[in-house]
Design a protein around this motif. Structure first.
Motif, PDB file in Angstrom:
ATOM      1  N   ALA A 215       5.596   1.457   1.002  1.00 29.10           N
ATOM      2  CA  ALA A 215       5.515   0.538   2.297  1.00 29.10           C
ATOM      3  C   ALA A 215       5.235  -0.808   2.285  1.00 29.10           C
ATOM      4  O   ALA A 215       4.288  -1.352   2.645  1.00 29.10           O
ATOM      5  CB  ALA A 215       4.701   1.248   3.166  1.00 29.10           C
TER       6      ALA A 215
ATOM      7  N   TYR B 149       2.252  -5.521   3.313  1.00 31.28           N
ATOM      8  CA  TYR B 149       2.642  -4.517   3.936  1.00 31.28           C
ATOM      9  C   TYR B 149       3.478  -4.228   4.906  1.00 31.28           C
ATOM     10  O   TYR B 149       3.901  -5.111   5.545  1.00 31.28           O
ATOM     11  CB  TYR B 149       1.236  -3.772   4.417  1.00 31.28           C
ATOM     12  CG  TYR B 149       0.031  -3.964   3.563  1.00 31.28           C
ATOM     13  CD1 TYR B 149      -0.005  -3.020   2.301  1.00 31.28           C
ATOM     14  CD2 TYR B 149      -0.890  -4.748   3.691  1.00 31.28           C
ATOM     15  CE1 TYR B 149      -0.980  -2.769   1.392  1.00 31.28           C
ATOM     16  CE2 TYR B 149      -2.184  -4.393   2.609  1.00 31.28           C
ATOM     17  CZ  TYR B 149      -2.140  -3.434   1.744  1.00 31.28           C
ATOM     18  OH  TYR B 149      -3.153  -3.495   0.787  1.00 31.28           O
TER      19      TYR B 149
ATOM     20  N   GLY C  72       3.900  -1.825   8.095  1.00 27.18           N
ATOM     21  CA  GLY C  72       2.938  -1.002   8.946  1.00 27.18           C
ATOM     22  C   GLY C  72       1.754  -0.818   8.410  1.00 27.18           C
ATOM     23  O   GLY C  72       1.201  -1.605   7.537  1.00 27.18           O
TER      24      GLY C  72
ATOM     25  N   PRO D  54      -1.460   0.166   6.147  1.00 21.12           N
ATOM     26  CA  PRO D  54      -1.476   0.647   4.882  1.00 21.12           C
ATOM     27  C   PRO D  54      -2.538   1.759   5.037  1.00 21.12           C
ATOM     28  O   PRO D  54      -3.567   1.540   5.567  1.00 21.12           O
ATOM     29  CB  PRO D  54      -1.890  -0.276   3.996  1.00 21.12           C
ATOM     30  CG  PRO D  54      -2.619  -1.416   4.637  1.00 21.12           C
ATOM     31  CD  PRO D  54      -1.840  -1.209   6.073  1.00 21.12           C
TER      32      PRO D  54
ATOM     33  N   THR E 227       1.927   4.596   3.838  1.00 21.28           N
ATOM     34  CA  THR E 227       1.508   3.941   5.223  1.00 21.28           C
ATOM     35  C   THR E 227       0.275   5.090   5.684  1.00 21.28           C
ATOM     36  O   THR E 227       0.384   6.347   5.245  1.00 21.28           O
ATOM     37  CB  THR E 227       2.582   4.073   6.294  1.00 21.28           C
ATOM     38  OG1 THR E 227       3.155   5.448   6.521  1.00 21.28           O
ATOM     39  CG2 THR E 227       3.634   3.138   5.996  1.00 21.28           C
TER      40      THR E 227
END
Ligand code: SF4
Ligand code: SF4
Lengths: 327, 448
Positions: B296, B321, B323, B325, B357
């Protein structure tokens, strides 16, 4: 950086197949047999199944609440026990029987031992054995001749196995009737095709190991072929033997119960063969016409021993590890 | 084509090699470099610099102290800020590190001298010495000192050298990219390895989900006598040393303390062969490696990373990132280590950084074992994880030992397959630690 990270040991991936998902697959696989039982024995069959399942689920919930354990009815295992017990009943039994049988199966055979994973015999079969011992007449007499939806003849009718064993009151049904389920027997014991559809689904979905049903049915076939006819070898009516009674139901749905069958592939093959051998022993020389459920119960009891003795050859070992482990 | 054998157990995983098309790029010089003295199997190196020293790329900052150890080199030029304890991601505790503040010039130490382009001029001893001086370790993750691997005991002749390009962990693509881009260098290094151990036969092993790498390596080995290619059906954990030997050669390494040497085999990772080639040709020690930064993140990438670069720097480079993490894994999702923080540096054995995520993180509670046997069916070492873990959970470590807890390679397949989500590997690991401690205690009693 201020991210909050989860720390846990590897592996960080798990399969989607959880216990409830596997159990739901089994419930799905039982549906063809459920439908077949209703088709052949009418709404009475449905009433037995629903009673049995509700009793199993309610018993589990009530017991777990009472002893303050986490309620596990969502894992579908009680539903399976309920359906399987119903499948093991003659269609003419009064409804209080499945209710009591399921309660016994769940509370005595499963929960008292610690719940799912801790029981050492298949709960549904334990429930059936209990009913057989307590009310043998209902369990062995209340057969109904099949008919489509309510065309059921209330008169008792002999099962093919009883006929094979020499009982009066019926002739052997034709092979097609046996396959479809148009014959006397327990709810789920009749339609081979319906059970096979479910069984193949479970094998295809890798829910069950084919070694158990194949070993089981194969052993029954070979042994009844060789010894099936008194006084003569290799002339037994093996086809009728494998198609009749609860063999297919037991082989695909009950001997394969995870908790009560061995954990190794070799052990599971042994389980299938053992079940088959004991079944034939009971059918040909024992006091009952049917031996499937007792054979599975006996093999359930032997399973811990199989698991101790049947150990794979570990990678890189040439047998030393096994010796080290011997009893 | 070589005929392969079936792996015992294992699983087919969704491989998610989303960064496989991304060429390797240099990640750049980070603001801080942290070089742990313990980045390998064996004794930690001893720091030979102190705060305030100016160091150049390739200069030794930590010296190997014993046979099974590896030196550590400055990965870029700069000033030593400190020699101090930092949080070590694998050991999960503070450990000695040399911290460098780069000057951004990347100047190379004058002691680095170009070596040879011709393997035939080098003796096996020369090659081992180069590997030792380069601080080279296995780059596939285990980080075992290469010089030790290249010096098999004299009574154990080596007849096959396996070059491991299986890369069976999902997500990781560092080996695949290296094979696509540097096939000739890898083969050069591989030939040196074969020469060092006297192996007449070399086999390059690649899983069939890397067609580009297969093509590149096939071309690079053509005409090189004694080297063949083996294409494996993708299956985890085939890249494990023991599994690879079983699948490719049909041999089984004896249980611990047995080693591949015992069946006449040495296995090395393609990244190690590449770094050895570089050390032979340019004289440059191990100061960088390829790391896949994926999952992600904005732009999953393969980076050439200076050892000691902070993970956070790489995640930024890969687009940050996407979303929220949930987990940052050093290594792959099956055997990697989840990091509690991202200021930790890339080590010699770091193959990748995988970001998961929050939603992907599995926090299911374990259910009771239903004895379904799935863990047993899938164990590549044909162990009985169900019993090892059950005995371990009850503190019965002797029983766990009888079920060969110590053989377990922690591949994670059993736990991956368990429908009750039982933390099998964790339980087995605990048993292993307890058994080893017990043995140590017993040994001490005997000697004392
Ligand atoms: S896979 Fe999990 S539930 Fe199945 S036997 Fe192994 S530990 Fe038990
Ligand atoms: S982690 Fe250990 S026990 Fe589990 S599958 Fe891998 S080798 Fe077998």
């Amino acid at each position: 950086m201020t991210e909050r990270l989860v720390v846990s040991p590897s592996p960080h991936w798990k399969t989607g197949k959880t216990v409830p998902a596997l159990m739901l697959d089994v419930v799905m696989a039982l549906m063809p047999a459920v439908v077949a039982s209703v088709v052949f024995f009418g709404w009475k069959a449905l009433a037995i199944i629903l009673t049995s399942v509700s009793s199993a689920v309610i018993s589990e919930a009530v017991y777990e609440k009472a002893v303050k354990r986490e309620v596990t009815i969502k894992d579908y295992s009680a539903v399976i026990t309920g359906i399987l017990l119903a499948m093991n009943m003659p269609p003419g039994v009064p409804l209080w029987m499945p209710a009591i049988g399921s309660a016994f199966a769940i509370v005595i055979a499963k929960q008292l031992f610690g719940g799912l994973g801790c029981n050492f015999v298949n709960p549904a079969l334990a429930g059936r054995a209990f009913l057989m011992a307590a009310w043998p007449l209902h369990m062995t007499r209340d057969w109904l001749a099949p008919g489509f939806f309510g065309g059921v003849d209330a008169a008792a009718s002999a099962t093919p196995l009883a006929v094979l064993k020499g009982a009066s009151g019926g002739a052997l049904p034709g092979i097609w009737d046996m396959l479809l389920g148009n014959r006397a027997g327990c709810l789920g014991e009749t339609s081979i095709i319906a059970i096979l559809i479910g069984g193949i689904y479970l094998i295809w979905k890798e829910v069950i190991d084919p070694r158990i049903p194949l070993g089981f049915i194969g052993t029954v076939f070979v042994l009844t072929w060789v010894f099936g006819k008194p006084g003569a070898f290799f002339q037994g009516n093996a086809v009728y033997h494998i198609l009749s009674g609860g063999l297919f139901l037991g082989a695909f749905f009950m001997a394969t119960d995870y908790v009560t069958s061995p954990v190794t592939a070799k052990g599971r093959l042994l389980m299938g063969i053992g079940c088959g051998a004991i079944t034939v022993l009971i059918r040909l020389w024992g006091g009952y016409p049917e031996g499937v459920s007792y054979s599975i119960l006996l093999m359930n009891l032997v399973t811990p021993l199989i698991d101790r003795v049947v150990v794979p050859r570990y990678y890189g070992w040439k047998g030393e590890a096994r010796k080290e482990k011997a009893l | 084509m070589l005929r392969t054998r079936a792996l015992s157990g294992g699983v087919h995983l969704d491989d998610r090699k989303i960064s496989s098309g991304k060429p390797v790029e240099f990640a750049g010089i980070p603001p801080e470099i942290v070089l742990f003295m313990s980045q390998h199997t064996g004794a930690p190196a001893k720091p030979v610099v102190k705060a305030g020293d100016h160091v150049l790329a390739g200069q030794v900052v930590g010296e190997a102290q014993s046979f099974v150890s590896a030196s550590v080199h400055a990965s870029t030029s700069g000033t030593v800020k400190a020699v101090e304890d930092r949080y070590h991601p694998i050991l999960a505790k503070p450990s000695t590190a040399v911290v460098i503040e780069p000057d951004g010039k990347g100047e190379i130490w004058e002691g680095i001298a170009p070596g040879s382009d011709d393997i035939s001029t080098l003796s096996p001893e020369d090659i081992v010495k180069i590997a030792r001086n380069a601080g080279l370790v296995g780059l596939g993750g285990a980080a075992f000192p290469t010089a030790v691997k290249l010096s098999p005991p004299k009574d154990k002749p080596i007849d096959v050298y396996l070059l491991n390009g299986a890369e069976c962990e999902p997500y990781l693509t560092c080996d695949a990219r290296l094979m696509v881009e540097e096939a000739d260098e890898i083969v050069f290094g591989f030939r040196a390895m074969m020469k060092a151990v006297g192996a007449p036969r070399g086999i390059v092993c690649i899983e069939d989900n890397k067609p580009e790498a297969i093509m590149a390596m096939e071309r690079a080995i053509s005409g090189k006598s004694g080297i063949e290619l083996c294409i494996l059906k993708t299956r985890y954990p085939q890249g494990g040393e023991k599994q690879l030997i079983q699948v490719v050669l049909g041999r089984e390494v004896p249980p611990p303390p047995g080693l591949p040497f015992d069946v006449g085999v040495v296995v090395s990772n393609v990244g190690t062969a590449y770094s050895l080639a570089k050390a032979i040709r340019t004289g440059m020690p191990l100061v960088d490696r390829v790391v896949t930064v994926t999952g992600a993140v904005g732009s999953p990438s393969n980076f050439r990373v200076l050892l000691g670069t902070p993970v956070s720097f790489l995640i930024e480079k890969a687009g940050g990132y996407t979303g929220e993490p949930g987990k940052v894994i050093m290594g792959g999702p099956m055997m990697g280590i989840s990091l509690p923080r991202t200021d930790v540096p890339v080590l010699k054995g770091t193959t990748g950084i995988v970001v998961m995520t929050k939603d992907e993180v599995n926090l299911d509670k374990p259910l009771p074992c239903i004895r379904c046997g799935r863990c047993v069916d899938s164990c590549p070492l044909r162990l009985l994880p169900v019993w090892i873990a059950a005995y371990s959970d009850r503190g019965m470590y002797e029983e766990a030992e009888k079920y060969r807890a110590l053989d377990c390679c922690e591949c994670g397949v059993c736990a991956y397959r368990c429908p009750s989500r039982r933390p099998l590997v964790q339980s087995i690991r605990l048993a292993k630690q307890a058994i080893m401690e017990e043995r140590r205690a017993r040994a001490q009693k005997v000697s004392g």
